[in-house]
Design an enzyme around this catalytic site. Structure first.
Site, PDB file in Angstrom:
ATOM      1  N   HIS A   1       0.796  -1.234   0.000  1.00 35.92           N
ATOM      2  CA  HIS A   1       0.000   0.000   0.000  1.00 35.92           C
ATOM      3  C   HIS A   1       0.823   1.277   0.000  1.00 35.92           C
ATOM      4  CE1 HIS A   1      -3.992  -1.820   0.848  1.00 35.92           C
ATOM      5  NE2 HIS A   1      -3.264  -2.762   1.424  1.00 35.92           N
ATOM      6  N   LYS A  58      -8.612  13.943   4.868  1.00 30.41           N
ATOM      7  CA  LYS A  58      -7.769  12.732   4.854  1.00 30.41           C
ATOM      8  C   LYS A  58      -6.768  12.912   5.967  1.00 30.41           C
ATOM      9  CE  LYS A  58      -6.707  13.821   0.455  1.00 30.41           C
ATOM     10  NZ  LYS A  58      -6.751  12.779  -0.554  1.00 30.41           N
ATOM     11  N   ARG A  59      -6.032  11.837   6.310  1.00 33.04           N
ATOM     12  CA  ARG A  59      -5.002  11.984   7.327  1.00 33.04           C
ATOM     13  C   ARG A  59      -4.046  13.117   6.953  1.00 33.04           C
ATOM     14  NH1 ARG A  59      -4.731   7.967  11.406  1.00 33.04           N
ATOM     15  NH2 ARG A  59      -2.854   9.108  11.994  1.00 33.04           N
ATOM     16  N   LYS A  83       0.737  14.347   1.499  1.00 29.55           N
ATOM     17  CA  LYS A  83      -0.602  14.661   0.985  1.00 29.55           C
ATOM     18  C   LYS A  83      -0.785  16.163   0.755  1.00 29.55           C
ATOM     19  CE  LYS A  83      -2.622  10.690   3.455  1.00 29.55           C
ATOM     20  NZ  LYS A  83      -3.278   9.821   2.454  1.00 29.55           N
ATOM     21  N   THR A 110      -8.622   6.665  -1.997  1.00 29.90           N
ATOM     22  CA  THR A 110      -9.944   6.094  -2.263  1.00 29.90           C
ATOM     23  C   THR A 110     -11.038   7.140  -2.070  1.00 29.90           C
ATOM     24  OG1 THR A 110      -9.783   5.205  -0.018  1.00 29.90           O
ATOM     25  CG2 THR A 110      -9.491   3.646  -1.821  1.00 29.90           C
ATOM     26  N   LYS A 131     -14.802   8.356  -3.934  1.00 32.26           N
ATOM     27  CA  LYS A 131     -16.055   8.654  -3.225  1.00 32.26           C
ATOM     28  C   LYS A 131     -16.607  10.009  -3.627  1.00 32.26           C
ATOM     29  CE  LYS A 131     -14.189   5.912   0.522  1.00 32.26           C
ATOM     30  NZ  LYS A 131     -13.394   5.940   1.758  1.00 32.26           N
TER      31      LYS A 131
HETATM   32  C1  Z2T Z   1      -2.681   3.535   4.737  1.00 29.05           C
HETATM   33  O1  Z2T Z   1      -3.884   4.044   5.032  1.00 29.05           O
HETATM   34  C2  Z2T Z   1      -2.237   3.449   3.417  1.00 29.05           C
HETATM   35  C3  Z2T Z   1      -1.014   2.907   3.160  1.00 29.05           C
HETATM   36  C4  Z2T Z   1      -0.217   2.433   4.195  1.00 29.05           C
HETATM   37  O2  Z2T Z   1       0.982   1.898   3.896  1.00 29.05           O
HETATM   38  C5  Z2T Z   1      -0.637   2.516   5.502  1.00 29.05           C
HETATM   39  C6  Z2T Z   1      -1.860   3.058   5.759  1.00 29.05           C
HETATM   40 CL1  Z2T Z   1      -2.427   3.146   7.366  1.00 29.05          CL
HETATM   41  C7  Z2T Z   1       1.637   1.149   4.839  1.00 29.05           C
HETATM   42  C8  Z2T Z   1      -3.147   3.907   2.323  1.00 29.05           C
HETATM   43  C9  Z2T Z   1      -2.472   4.641   1.178  1.00 29.05           C
HETATM   44  O3  Z2T Z   1      -1.759   5.739   1.669  1.00 29.05           O
HETATM   45  C10 Z2T Z   1      -3.542   5.083   0.184  1.00 29.05           C
HETATM   46  O4  Z2T Z   1      -2.965   5.709  -0.933  1.00 29.05           O
HETATM   47  C11 Z2T Z   1      -4.367   3.889  -0.280  1.00 29.05           C
HETATM   48  O5  Z2T Z   1      -5.474   4.322  -1.043  1.00 29.05           O
HETATM   49  C12 Z2T Z   1      -4.886   3.099   0.910  1.00 29.05           C
HETATM   50  O6  Z2T Z   1      -3.834   2.767   1.795  1.00 29.05           O
HETATM   51  C13 Z2T Z   1      -5.590   1.822   0.484  1.00 29.05           C
HETATM   52  O7  Z2T Z   1      -4.816   1.099  -0.414  1.00 29.05           O
END
Ligand code: Z2T
Length: 838
Positions: A374, A567-568, A573, A678, A682
């Site tokens: 991810h 978003k976080r 970002k 994601t 949405k």
């Molecule tokens: C996370 O939310 C995502 C990636 C991570 O890598 C860890 C966490 Cl907690 C270890 C996110 C990505 O940043 C985002 O781009 C992606 O859409 C999402 O995972 C689902 O794949």
């Protein structure tokens, strides 16, 4: 099987089987019964909390019946099951989703009205199940919804954290974290006190020959903690299939040892043991895209993985099949590297406990696992210190060394002349201390590795995992672009839009086949349709405006352009770029004459998101947003032209209010850093447009909806590395507009400039790693294009209709079907018609 009722008595069971409700009257009867018996209350003290509890209990009675039948059917069918291992499941609320998925919302709405309650008030009583940080956890939740809706036999396995992601409060513009204790009353979980697994830590490994002269390895002498299963039903949409999410909770193993301590008066240490055990599942680590390498985190991972595998293996062994058939019955998907120990644990079970030979075991293991990556951010790739790991899991370390040895031997055979290759791909990093590279272990132990959007999957193949593509061949690496469930993110969050779409496409089938949205394309020029479409967006903005008013006290104009970034909070970002852009806008407005101001499109800039508690830069960004808000929102020169809002405690249930209310949403990560994203999907699905970079799934969204319907800007991923080098080795010429923004900050326009020094100097003095200055001009210009485009409302609405009509690809159903076919090799198990009817 031993606990089964004998044949002659089964008639009685069938006669009295649980029925639940099928109409409004029966629903009301069930709600009243639960209020008066389960909750021991009455109509004279039934508040909304009690009504929520009773409605949920009535609803879950029906869920339980179909859940039990689904599990029975899957067991009898004896086919392959998917196990989705995720340390995070960001589920949000369950009641509304359950009502919609089982088709009982209208009944519940009318029934509750008869009993004196508005259904929205009851729904909003529920505490979010927030066992996740952000995208990764919410993706797992969308996947569970899709797997159930597609009738795929699947279980989610996770941890039952006592505390979910912290609640965020904003105090004087600063983030304050409050613990999220959520288990007070949770009708959606079922404790399985009979399903308990002993999990071992620490201790010693012994090697000896048994009576048959065979080498045996044992691991014992350490600490033992118990894992207790808690099950949560996952109902599919418009199907009786109801899958299971099993969450493990830790507690002390109550052996004689504890009793001895207790009775010998060592009460305190007995309680301390208890607490140490319970600490394992106490709290979710609140970091998104960051690995901190803490021992407790490793304990969580092993605890959860070992309990899950014990459970999976026990289920397999009941079928009395040969071990070679394991991967015909079991597919395990690793949601990032967090559950990678499962690979090692299964190998340990097969060789140490079941007596298989290494090669036979390893072939079973690699056929079983798939690994989803991810992120490419180096600080997020998990590594465990060897000494720490050796102390906690000594036998597992030996197995990892053996896995590595055999792996490196095959690499050496294949590439005999490339000595440096071995060091590069070794699972063990030869650093001080040595580190275990979990992503490498996951790749070596899986038959498929996937990224989560096309650009991301290409990037992992050409950068971080490039050597592994040579070693295992390109077929081991694939892409499965993320998706979202249209049930929650359209039907539930935006019921009016869903209803309008249904009225034009022949019912709610689009919720099961999202490509049906295509049929909306013919309405892009339909005046009446466009009017209704625009009215719905406006109503959603009014709803958000009310939320803003009650939570922040700020009045915003629902006719203004709503520009949202939720978003976080993370430097990659680039919320900092957004707020710098807002400051730029503010300075521009201040410099305008009143006449010029009249031509400007009013805008509301909305932010939301949590910063990891230890991430100072992210917290500084939140502080700056709030400071800018307090200046801008009270400036009489500005009025309605610009408002800046920070929404406290962004979470799933708030997203359901926020997402349908955007005109524009921002997905502006430095190209190549956001694996997918994601929320971009949405927002577009809810009739909002996007301003974004060529990153993650933005690229595929553009491909699907057309480049006229998205505002793309900024440098491309392929150029990022060179630009960074240019900063490091050349002069970093700050963008002139950004320089003006920095001047305003330094002039204390938004309070003490010292507070924001780190934010500014990261760009001015420390290499601008995320290329804020490089992209700023392009960003500002593109925002100006957004202003222009928004003035032509007719054209804008057409763009949003076209976009929605082309979003079918981003359903998590499409995504899960791809996993099922290309990675898991599982088929749906569709319920028989008679089961569907009752
Ligand atoms: C996370 O939310 C995502 C990636 C991570 O890598 C860890 C966490 Cl907690 C270890 C996110 C990505 O940043 C985002 O781009 C992606 O859409 C999402 O995972 C689902 O794949």
């Amino acid at each position: 099987v031993e606990a089964s009722i004998p044949e002659p008595q089964r008639e009685a069971w069938k006669k009295f089987q649980a029925k639940g409700f099928t109409n409004k009257e029966e629903f009301e009867r069930e709600v009243v019964r639960h209020v008066e018996t389960t909750l021991a209350r009455s109509m004279f003290n039934c508040d909304e909390t009690a009504a929520y509890a009773a409605a949920s209990l009535a609803l879950r009675d029906r869920l339980i019946t179909q859940w039990n039948r689904t599990q029975q059917r899957q067991t009898f069918a004896d086919g392959k099951r998917v196990y989705y291992l995720s340390l995070e499941f960001l589920m949000g609320r369950a009641l509304d989703n359950a009502m919609l998925n089982i088709g009982a919302k209208d009944i519940a709405k009318d029934g509750l009205a008869d009993l004196g309650f508005r259904i929205e008030d009851i729904i909003s009583q529920e505490h979010d199940a927030a066992l996740g940080n952000g995208g990764l956890g919410r993706l797992a939740a969308c996947f569970l919804d899709s797997m159930a809706s597609l009738n795929i036999p699947a279980w989610g396995y996770g941890l039952r954290y006592r505390y979910g992601i912290f609640k965020q409060e904003i105090v004087d513009g600063y983030q304050v974290e409050v613990p999220d204790y959520w288990l007070d009353f949770n009708p959606w979980e079922f404790p399985r006190h009979d399903i308990v697994v002993d999990i071992q830590f620490y201790g010693n490994v012994r090697k000896y020959q048994n009576e048959q002269g065979k080498n045996v390895i044992t691991w014992d002498g350490g600490e033992v903690v118990q894992a207790v299963a808690y099950d949560v039903p996952i109902p599919g949409y418009d199907t009786v299939s109801t899958n299971n999410m099993r969450l493990w909770s830790s507690k002390a193993a109550s052996g004689e040892f504890d009793f001895q301590k207790f009775n010998s008066g060592d009460y305190e240490s007995s309680v301390a043991d208890q607490q140490r055990a319970e600490t394992i599942s106490a709290v979710l680590y609140p970091n998104d895209n960051l690995d901190r390498g803490k021992e407790l985190r490793l304990k969580q991972q092993y605890f959860w993985v070992a309990a899950s595998l014990y459970d999976i293996v026990r289920r397999f062994k009941k079928s009395k099949r040969a071990w070679v058939e394991f991967s015909d019955q079991v597919a395990i998907q690793l949601n990032d590297t967090h559950p990678t120990l499962a690979i090692v644990e299964l190998q340990r079970i097969l060789i140490d406990l079941e007596g298989l030979e290494w090669d036979e075991a390893w072939s079973i293991v690699t056929k079983t696992f798939g690994y989803t990556n991810h992120t490419v951010l180096p600080e997020a790739l998990e590594k465990w210190s060897v000494p720490l790991f050796q102390n906690l899991l000594p036998r597992h370390l030996q197995i990892i060394y053996d896995i590595n040895l055999y792996f490196l031997q095959t690499v050496e055979r294949k590439f005999p002349k490339e000595r440096e290759l071995l060091g590069r791909v070794s699972i063990i990093e030869e650093s001080q201390p040595k580190m275990i590279r979990m992503a490498y272990l996951a790749i070596v132990g899986s038959h498929k590795v996937n990224g989560v959007a096309e650009l991301h999957s290409d990037l992992i193949k050409t950068t971080i995992f490039k050597d592994f593509v040579r070693i295992f061949g390109p077929d081991n690496f694939t892409n499965v672009t993320n998706g979202i469930t249209p049930r929650r993110w359209l039907h539930q969050a935006n019921p009016r839009l869903s209803e309008l779409i249904a009225s034009k496409t022949g019912g709610l089938d689009f919720l099961k086949d999202l490509n049906i949205l295509n049929e909306l394309e013919k309405f892009v020029d339909d005046k009446e349709f466009k009017k209704e479409w625009a009215e719905i967006k406006y109503a959603n903005k009014v709803r958000l405006a009310k939320h803003i008013k009650t939570t922040t006290g700020v009045t915003v104009n629902p006719s203004a352009l709503f520009d949202i970034q939720v978003k976080r909070i993370h430097e990659y970002k680039r919320q900092q770029m957004n707020i710098f852009g807002v400051i730029h806008r503010y300075l521009t407005i201040k410099a305008m004459t009143p006449e010029e101001r009249k031509k400007l499109a009013p805008r509301v800039s909305i932010f939301g998101g949590k910063a990891a508690p230890g991430y100072w830069m992210a917290k500084t960004i939140i502080h700056l947003i709030n400071q800018v808000g307090s200046v801008v929102n009270n400036d009489k020169d500005v009025g309605d032209l610009l408002k800046v809002i920070f929404l406290e405690d962004y979470n799933v249930s708030k997203a359901e209010i926020i997402v349908p209310a955007s005109d524009i949403s921002e997905h502006i990560s430095t190209a190549g850093t956001e694996a997918s994203g994601t929320s971009n999907m949405k927002f577009v699905l809810n009739g909002g447009l996007i301003i974004g970079t060529c990153d993650g799934a933005n690229i595929e969204i553009t491909r699907e909806i057309g480049e006229n319907n998205i505002f793309l800007f900024g440098n491309l991923a392929e150029d990022v590395e060179d630009l960074r080098h240019a900063h490091t080795y050349g002069a970093h010429n700050l963008d002139p507009d950004l320089a003006k923004v920095f001047d305003a900050i330094k002039a204390n326009t938004f309070g003490d400039a010292g507070s924001f020094g780190a934010l500014v100097s990261a760009i001015e003095d420390h290499g601008d790693y995320y290329l804020v200055s490089d992209d700023f001009h392009s960003y500002i210009q593109t925002q100006a294009l957004v202003d222009e485009a928004y003035k032509d409302q007719d054209e804008w609405v057409s763009k949003t209709i076209l976009s929605v009509s082309r979003m079918g690809f981003f359903s998590s159903d499409r995504c899960i079907n791809e996993y099922a076919e290309t990675i898991w090799n599982v088929e749906p198990l569709v319920p028989e018609p008679q089961e569907r009817n009752g």
